[in-house]
Design a protein around this motif. Structure first.
Motif, PDB file in Angstrom:
ATOM      1  N   LEU A  34       0.831  -1.199   0.000  1.00 24.61           N
ATOM      2  CA  LEU A  34       0.000   0.000   0.000  1.00 24.61           C
ATOM      3  C   LEU A  34       0.871   1.256   0.000  1.00 24.61           C
ATOM      4  CD1 LEU A  34      -2.805   1.297   0.182  1.00 24.61           C
ATOM      5  CD2 LEU A  34      -2.638   1.111   2.679  1.00 24.61           C
ATOM      6  N   GLY A  37       2.899   1.359  -3.424  1.00 24.30           N
ATOM      7  CA  GLY A  37       2.001   1.671  -4.528  1.00 24.30           C
ATOM      8  C   GLY A  37       1.566   3.115  -4.517  1.00 24.30           C
ATOM      9  N   THR A  38       1.221   3.627  -3.328  1.00 22.24           N
ATOM     10  CA  THR A  38       0.811   5.027  -3.220  1.00 22.24           C
ATOM     11  C   THR A  38       1.952   5.957  -3.605  1.00 22.24           C
ATOM     12  OG1 THR A  38      -0.713   4.418  -1.426  1.00 22.24           O
ATOM     13  CG2 THR A  38      -0.157   6.750  -1.651  1.00 22.24           C
ATOM     14  N   LEU A  41       2.538   5.689  -7.489  1.00 18.57           N
ATOM     15  CA  LEU A  41       1.450   6.330  -8.226  1.00 18.57           C
ATOM     16  C   LEU A  41       1.505   7.848  -8.079  1.00 18.57           C
ATOM     17  CD1 LEU A  41      -0.915   5.404  -9.994  1.00 18.57           C
ATOM     18  CD2 LEU A  41      -2.367   5.485  -7.958  1.00 18.57           C
ATOM     19  N   GLY A  66      -0.497   1.541  -9.238  1.00 21.39           N
ATOM     20  CA  GLY A  66      -1.917   1.346  -8.962  1.00 21.39           C
ATOM     21  C   GLY A  66      -2.235  -0.072  -8.530  1.00 21.39           C
ATOM     22  N   GLY A  67      -1.575  -1.046  -9.184  1.00 20.88           N
ATOM     23  CA  GLY A  67      -1.788  -2.441  -8.787  1.00 20.88           C
ATOM     24  C   GLY A  67      -1.320  -2.717  -7.376  1.00 20.88           C
ATOM     25  N   MET A  69      -1.101  -0.539  -4.945  1.00 23.79           N
ATOM     26  CA  MET A  69      -1.999   0.139  -4.021  1.00 23.79           C
ATOM     27  C   MET A  69      -3.298  -0.654  -3.836  1.00 23.79           C
ATOM     28  SD  MET A  69      -3.295   4.100  -4.037  1.00 23.79           S
ATOM     29  CE  MET A  69      -4.410   3.853  -5.426  1.00 23.79           C
ATOM     30  N   LEU A  70      -3.846  -1.166  -4.934  1.00 28.35           N
ATOM     31  CA  LEU A  70      -5.061  -1.978  -4.825  1.00 28.35           C
ATOM     32  C   LEU A  70      -4.807  -3.255  -4.044  1.00 28.35           C
ATOM     33  CD1 LEU A  70      -6.586  -1.620  -8.413  1.00 28.35           C
ATOM     34  CD2 LEU A  70      -7.375  -0.556  -6.285  1.00 28.35           C
ATOM     35  N   LEU A  71      -3.611  -3.858  -4.241  1.00 26.16           N
ATOM     36  CA  LEU A  71      -3.268  -5.053  -3.475  1.00 26.16           C
ATOM     37  C   LEU A  71      -3.186  -4.755  -1.994  1.00 26.16           C
ATOM     38  CD1 LEU A  71      -2.400  -8.041  -3.496  1.00 26.16           C
ATOM     39  CD2 LEU A  71      -0.036  -7.255  -3.797  1.00 26.16           C
ATOM     40  N   VAL A  73      -4.731  -2.261  -0.384  1.00 26.49           N
ATOM     41  CA  VAL A  73      -6.081  -1.985   0.117  1.00 26.49           C
ATOM     42  C   VAL A  73      -6.851  -3.281   0.327  1.00 26.49           C
ATOM     43  CG1 VAL A  73      -8.302  -0.950  -0.458  1.00 26.49           C
ATOM     44  CG2 VAL A  73      -6.195   0.316  -0.869  1.00 26.49           C
ATOM     45  N   ALA A  74      -6.724  -4.220  -0.638  1.00 25.80           N
ATOM     46  CA  ALA A  74      -7.409  -5.513  -0.497  1.00 25.80           C
ATOM     47  C   ALA A  74      -6.901  -6.261   0.731  1.00 25.80           C
ATOM     48  CB  ALA A  74      -7.196  -6.350  -1.759  1.00 25.80           C
TER      49      ALA A  74
END
Length: 385
Positions: A34, A37-38, A41, A66-67, A69-71, A73-74
């Motif tokens: 996270l 990624g942040t 991005l 972005g990938g 960051m999404l990982l 967050v998930a």
């Protein structure tokens, strides 16, 4: 804030776990992707709007950030829960984001008795005092094996509420092995009051035998019985204070003559450190010394006033159990807990809404007498007038 970890909705009992070791590990691991990624991005966004001229925008790194960051967050949203369905007679473990995605369903068609057990776990800080954590486990007998429903650290009320809820949903028997004399009930008897249970079963009422050294004062009144448990002076609150002063003196000498610190710095530091190390032990000793309790039993209710546990009132129609909770196990490890001064433990008067504890200053003979006396009067007051 909910009262119980498990929630009851219709014929379903469920909970969502928040602080298991595995979940905390997953959430901690998710912080790294996270963060990276942040950061990636954000850097590509600045490059895209040409805020940072030397930096060039790359579509690959934008998708990569972005990938990540999404990982992350998930991973932060991963959750775990259990659902006990009384209609389908199943127990489901699920993982989700946060809704259930993966499920593991166990049939409870052959479910037997629900049991509450207790295990003592000793915690010792690196420099601090030791204390005992009571782990209450709710277990369900399924096909000749014991299935763990949940664990409740220092929460006997939550364990009992959950166990009784499981019993009602499955029609199982209830066993509480955490009290002096284990309780065994049918699911239909869970909400029955103590007095009505004795009257219905015709079970002999225990005859109270007052011990020769009994310190209880029993006063008969027009409304009922009043029992006073005088101060027992279970502990010497000055002992931890003297220990703290000794520790402060040792730190003071060590700081001045070994570490070569000034007196102006060493004196207040030694007093603060020594005091903090013994503050909890001093407080528990003071609570044990000043412990006094008064019980008032009428045809309407049992009222308990304790300097340690506070004031509670339980209507006799709701009072389900009067049990002994023994605290002698690992007593020498309870360095900051009041229970280490109790000769035996406490009596607990329990209903579905309230629990009143009392009698910590009494010995075994006095506790037996007090329990028998209260049961005798409760049964007497429960008879139709």
């Amino acid at each position: 804030m909910t009262r119980h970890a498990w929630q009851l909705q219709g014929r379903t009992l469920f909970r969502t776990y928040q602080r298991t070791d595995l979940l905390q590990g997953i959430h901690l691991a998710a912080c790294l992707p996270l963060f990276l990624g942040t950061l990636t991005l954000a850097a590509q966004a600045l490059a895209f709007v040409e805020v940072v001229p030397p930096m060039e925008f790359r579509l690959f790194w934008a998708f990569f950030g972005g990938g990540l960051m999404l990982l992350g967050v998930a991973g932060m949203l991963v959750s775990k829960g259990r659902i006990l369905d009384g209609e389908a007679r199943t127990l489901t473990d699920w993982w989700g984001l946060p809704r259930p995605v993966l499920r593991d369903v166990l049939s409870l068609a052959k479910a037997g008795a629900v049991e509450i057990t207790r295990e003592s776990k000793v915690h010792k800080g690196r420099y601090g005092p030791r204390q005992v954590e009571e782990i209450y486990e709710v277990r369900l007998r399924v096909s000749h094996r014991s299935l763990l429903v949940d664990r409740f650290p220092d929460d006997p009320e939550g364990a009992r509420w959950t166990a009784e809820s499981v019993c009602r949903l499955l029609g199982s028997r209830f066993r509480d092995k955490t009290v002096g004399r284990p309780l065994l009930k049918k699911s239909s008897e869970l909400d029955e009051s103590l007095g009505q249970r004795y009257l219905r079963t015709g079970k002999p009422v225990p005859g109270p035998r007052r011990p020769s050294n009994c310190r209880l004062r029993c006063l008969e009144g027009p409304e009922g019985l009043e029992i006073r448990i005088p101060r027992a002076n279970l502990a010497n609150p000055w002992k931890p204070v003297l220990t703290a002063l000794g520790m402060a003196l040792f730190l003071l000498l060590l700081s001045v003559f070994v570490w070569q610190e000034s007196w102006v710095f060493s004196v207040p530091t030694a007093l603060v450190v020594g005091g903090l190390m013994e503050a909890r032990a001093t407080w528990s000793s003071w609570q044990a010394r000043r412990l006094t309790e008064t019980l008032r039993l009428t045809r309407q209710a049992l009222r308990v006033e304790s300097t340690l546990y506070g004031s509670h009132e339980i209507p006799l129609g709701e009072l389900e159990d009067l049990v002994l909770r023994d605290s002698r196990e690992d007593k020498h490890h309870r360095e900051v807990q009041v229970e280490r001064f109790f000769p035996v433990g406490v009596l607990c008067a329990r209903s579905d809404r309230v629990q009143a504890c009392f009698g910590g200053a009494l010995g075994m003979d006095e506790l037996d007498y007090l329990q028998a006396l209260l049961v005798e009067r409760i049964v007497e007051f429960s008879r139709p007038v």
